[in-house]
Each structure stands twice: as C-alpha cells, then as structure tokens.
Scaffold this active site. Structure first.
Site, mmCIF file in Angstrom:
data_model
loop_
_atom_site.group_PDB
_atom_site.id
_atom_site.type_symbol
_atom_site.label_atom_id
_atom_site.label_comp_id
_atom_site.label_asym_id
_atom_site.label_seq_id
_atom_site.Cartn_x
_atom_site.Cartn_y
_atom_site.Cartn_z
ATOM 1 N N PHE A 119 4.427 1.949 -4.960
ATOM 2 C CA PHE A 119 5.458 2.163 -4.856
ATOM 3 C C PHE A 119 6.488 1.508 -4.061
ATOM 4 C CE2 PHE A 119 6.455 5.687 -2.652
ATOM 5 C CZ PHE A 119 5.239 6.252 -1.673
ATOM 6 N N LYS A 120 5.544 1.588 -2.805
ATOM 7 C CA LYS A 120 5.855 1.435 -1.547
ATOM 8 C C LYS A 120 7.213 0.133 -1.629
ATOM 9 C CE LYS A 120 4.355 4.348 1.086
ATOM 10 N NZ LYS A 120 4.923 5.616 1.487
ATOM 11 N N ASP A 121 6.388 -1.625 -2.788
ATOM 12 C CA ASP A 121 7.328 -2.481 -2.920
ATOM 13 C C ASP A 121 8.874 -1.999 -3.836
ATOM 14 O OD1 ASP A 121 5.186 -3.777 -2.241
ATOM 15 O OD2 ASP A 121 4.473 -3.916 -4.616
#
Ligand code: PLP
Ligand SMILES: N[C@@H](CCOP(=O)(O)O)C(=O)O
Length: 477
Positions: A119-121
């Site tokens: 999810f960091k993207d």
C-alpha cells in the site's frame, strides 16, 4: 492552509514547506491547523469520481499553495492504471484501488497493485512526483532519509530512482525483512539509492532518522527530507483511499462503514482518523496489531508503553514489527484537544524510554468519540485466516492483511459493512504462505527471480554519528 506541529513550538508552514522539510523543528509532526470539512454536496459529487479526480479533490484541500493546474497534472500523472496494475490478474486496475467482495458485508480494499506490491505505493508514487515538481521549481536538491521495516523502503526507492536532484538513504533492520523485501531494495543499482542495514529493529532505524532530523545544522547543510509517514504529504495521499473505499462499499452517503487496518507505525489508520474528522461517515476504525501489540494495549488500557528492541518480536508480519508508532503522536494531539504542551509532556516520557497512562484523565473518556476498536493477531491466527480465506473464497491474502481481517471480523459492529485494507500482496511473504497453504504465491513476471539478482547494501550499527559520517561521505559538497 497552514500546518502546525504536534509539540506546539514550531512556526506554522505551508504544504510545500513541510513537504521538503519533514520533521518539525521542535521534534513534532505536522498537521493541518484545522481539518478541512467535506460537505454532503461534495460527498455526493465525489462518489462519482475516478481515483485521480478524487485524489485531486481531496488533496486540493491540503496542498493549497500548489497552483491548481499543477496539482491536477501531478495527480493525473500519478494515479494511472499503468502504474497500479501489478496485482492479481483478475483485479479491475482502472479502479486503482478495486474493492474485492468476500460476502455482502465484508470487503478487501486492494491497495497493493502498485510497483512494489504494498500500500505504500499509493502515497509514495505521488510523493516522488511532488518532490520532483517542488525541487525543480526551487532549483534545489534533496537527500531523503528514511527507515523501513520492509515496504516503505522499496516503495520510496522505486518512486525516487532516477529522479533528478534526489538521493535516497534508506535504513532497514538487518536480516529482519522477508527475502523478497530485501531483494526489492538491495538489488537496485541506481547511483542515487543507498541502502543501509542497521543492526537493530525498525524502531532503532526510525529513532536514527529522527535524531538526524533533529540536528538542525546537519539537516540544513545536507538538505535532509523524509519519506516516512513523518512527512504529511504521505498521510494526506493515504486519506484519499478511505474515501474511495467508502464510496465503493456503500450505495449512499447515509451509510457508515468500519475500516480494519493492519497497523505498525500508525500512519495508515491515522489517515483514516483524519478522513473521519473531515466528515467521511466512518463508524469504526479497527486497529490490528501482530504480536507487537503496543497500540492494542493503549486502546484497551489507556497505557502507551513502547517497548525496547529486546521486547520487539520478529514475526511473520514483519512490516508491523514496530513498538514505537510515530504517527500515534498525531492522534494523541487530537485526543488531548490539540494541546501541544500535553503532547510534549507525554513524549518527554516516551523519548526517555518511558510510558504514559491516560486512564484516569478526561482523555480516556474522550477516546470513545473517535470510534476506535483494536485487537491483535498471532502467527497461528495468521495461518488460520490465510487458509480460511483461500478455502472459502479462493482469495490469497498476505500475512499483514490476514492480521487486519482476523481483528476486523472479531471487532466489527455487525451492523456495519467491514472494509479491510489490503496492505501487501502475498508474493512478498512467500515463506508463510507456503507454511499456510503448501503452495507459493503468484508474483508479477517482472519480479520473477528477483532474489537471485546481485545485492548491495552497507551494514551499520545503530550509531547516529557513523550514519552522519556516511551521509557526509556520499553527498557531494
Ligand atoms: C504490509 C504492511 N502492513 C501494515 C503496515 C502498518 O502500517 P502503518 O505503519 O501505517 O501503521 C505496514 C508498514 O507500515 C506494512 O508495510
Ligand atoms: N511498515 C513500514 C514502516 C514505516 O512506516 P511509514 O508509514 O512511517 O513509512 C515499512 O514498511 O517500512
């Protein structure tokens, strides 16, 4: 809009100033002076928007010093199906964050279809484009300094590789990430990427990032910025998918939902808290921890008691092996009525290795109004959840998402639809998937064999002076 520090002793700044500046000079974290409010008419209009248009609508409320046309161009360039199409083949990539239905009332919000499968993207790709834009305008350079327990690092490096005027120095806990996570970071050979494996845990690495950022002369001389959720731009970009997930799981804006969030550094759920403060009808924010359950302990007992490295366990959801949650300070600032002096008092204890207890204070009575629930999940729970999901729905989830589902299903109010945030894809944690299911997870073709590529990284003790010397030696003067 101006931004203020949680510790109450720093000048108010603009979005672009804090984008490049990171930690506030008083050691606190920046937050908007006031949370912008979303009207019912806006919610009704936003329900129909594409991800990029929704991101523009939400971020326009925060990045008020970026000209509208520029912000629109940055957001449109970031949120494309081409960037977010590395997930499961049966996902609808045009949605950017497709909602996967398990049953009538339980959903998984896919946030891990970006380049590094976590999810960091969702926020990091935007941050890369925002940095590039702001630095070009100011004809400046930035040395980004970050700490990772496995996913922020690769997301930041993939977002910043090859970007003009940017170097990334990323600290990771030596030997504590999965083989896939290590390979994603350490196999990058770009000259602007520097991986440093610290002999310690993520908390040691994050403490080092904060120590370097708190050396104001060093920070100014070496133009140090951050990519962790210390950086407000990261959190603001994460707010967007709560809106998107809410719209996808409901028919009208009269409904409420529960979000279940696998948590470590408290950045993701902090974004949910802020979405709720802006007026998104969130009925419950369910915080899930792994065996490192400091945050669960707080929501159950009122005691915030970060643990030292010896008492922070290595688990099969390694990205959540965190005992000192940076963004928790942002939530506590709201909990104590935005009283910077109170936050300073609490964090003087935390920064000295201690704890604080709100049980016998009015803050404890204030807590329920923020609609949090919490729970923890263990290795055995993780295996069980992964197996059940696979057997019942044919859906494979990673170990962190499994923690979120386990706790979410336990803690949800039955009247609310449950949206569990998917924080990574199973490919990143193949060893535990093999243990749970006796099979290997799929991975995108371009990441096949990544573990066999040559790797480079500097191993270092958790010593701030050594780290500063390393940075000095690698930043041209
Ligand atoms: C896969 C995964 N799940 C959950 C988390 C926890 O999120 P947060 O630190 O925002 O609480 C992380 C790390 O941040 C992560 O990488
Ligand atoms: N789990 C994270 C830890 C850092 O979190 P951040 O949101 O503050 O960057 C990681 O994968 O590195």
């Amino acid at each position: 809009m101006k931004y203020i520090s949680t510790r109450g002793n720093a000048p108010a700044k603009t979005f672009t100033e804090i984008l490049l500046g990171g930690l506030a000079p008083d050691g606190g974290l920046y937050l908007p002076e006031q949370y912008p409010q979303v009207t019912r008419a806006e919610l009704d209009a936003w329900r129909k928007l594409s991800y990029a248009d929704l991101a523009f609508a939400v971020l326009s409320k925060f990045a008020t010093d970026i000209p509208v046309a520029d912000l629109k161009a940055i957001v449109d360039k970031t949120y494309t199906a081409a960037v977010y199409s590395n997930g499961r083949a049966d996902s609808d990539f045009s949605q950017i964050t497709p909602l996967r239905k398990l049953d009538d009332n339980v959903f998984i919000l896919e946030l891990s279809n970006g380049p590094t499968l976590a999810f960091k993207d969702m926020a990091m790709q935007l941050l890369g484009n925002l940095f590039e834009y702001a630095l070009a305008k100011q004809n400046e350079e930035l040395n980004i300094f970050g700490a990772t327990s496995g996913d922020t690092g690769s997301a930041a490096e993939y977002a910043m590789r090859g970007k003009k005027g940017i170097r990334v120095f990323m600290l990771s806990p030596n030997g504590k990430m999965s083989a896939f996570q290590r390979a994603q970071m350490y196999s990058l050979q770009d000259p602007n990427i520097f991986n440093i494996a610290i002999n310690g845990m993520f908390d040691d690495a994050q403490d080092m990032v904060k120590a370097v950022s708190n050396d104001h002369a060093f920070k100014a001389k070496y133009k140090i910025g951050t990519v962790n959720s210390i950086n407000w731009a990261r959190v603001s970009a994460q707010i967007v998918y709560y809106f998107k997930g809410y719209f996808a799981a409901t028919q009208s804006n009269d409904e409420h939902v529960a979000f279940s969030v696998p948590s470590g550094n408290f950045g993701n759920i902090c974004a949910g808290h802020i979405a709720r403060m802006m007026g998104l009808p969130i009925g419950q924010l369910i915080l899930a921890t792994n065996e490192n359950d400091v945050l669960d302990e707080f929501f159950r007992t009122g005691v915030y008691r970060p643990r030292d490295t010896r008492h922070t366990y290595e688990t099969s959801s390694p990205s959540m092996d965190i005992s000192k949650a940076s963004n928790f300070e942002r939530f506590v600032f709201d909990l104590v009525g935005r009283d910077g002096a109170k936050v300073r008092e609490f964090w003087s204890k935390v920064d000295a290795g201690g704890s604080f207890d709100i049980k016998d204070t009015p803050y404890w009575d204030n807590l329920p109004k923020f609609d949090f629930a919490s729970g923890k999940s263990t290795h055995q729970d993780r295996l069980k959840t992964i197996r059940e999901l696979w057997e019942e729905y044919g859906v494979m989830v990673d170990t962190h998402t499994a923690d979120g589902l386990k706790v979410g299903l336990e803690q949800r109010r039955p009247s609310l639809p449950l949206v569990c945030l998917e924080t990574a894809l199973p490919a990143k944690f193949a060893e535990t998937i093999q243990e749970a299911l006796g099979r290997q997870p799929e991975r995108p073709a371009k990441l096949e064999g990544i573990e066999n590529l040559p790797q480079r990284c500097e191993v270092m003790d958790a010593d701030v002076e050594k780290l500063k010397a390393y940075i000095s030696a690698h930043v041209p003067q």
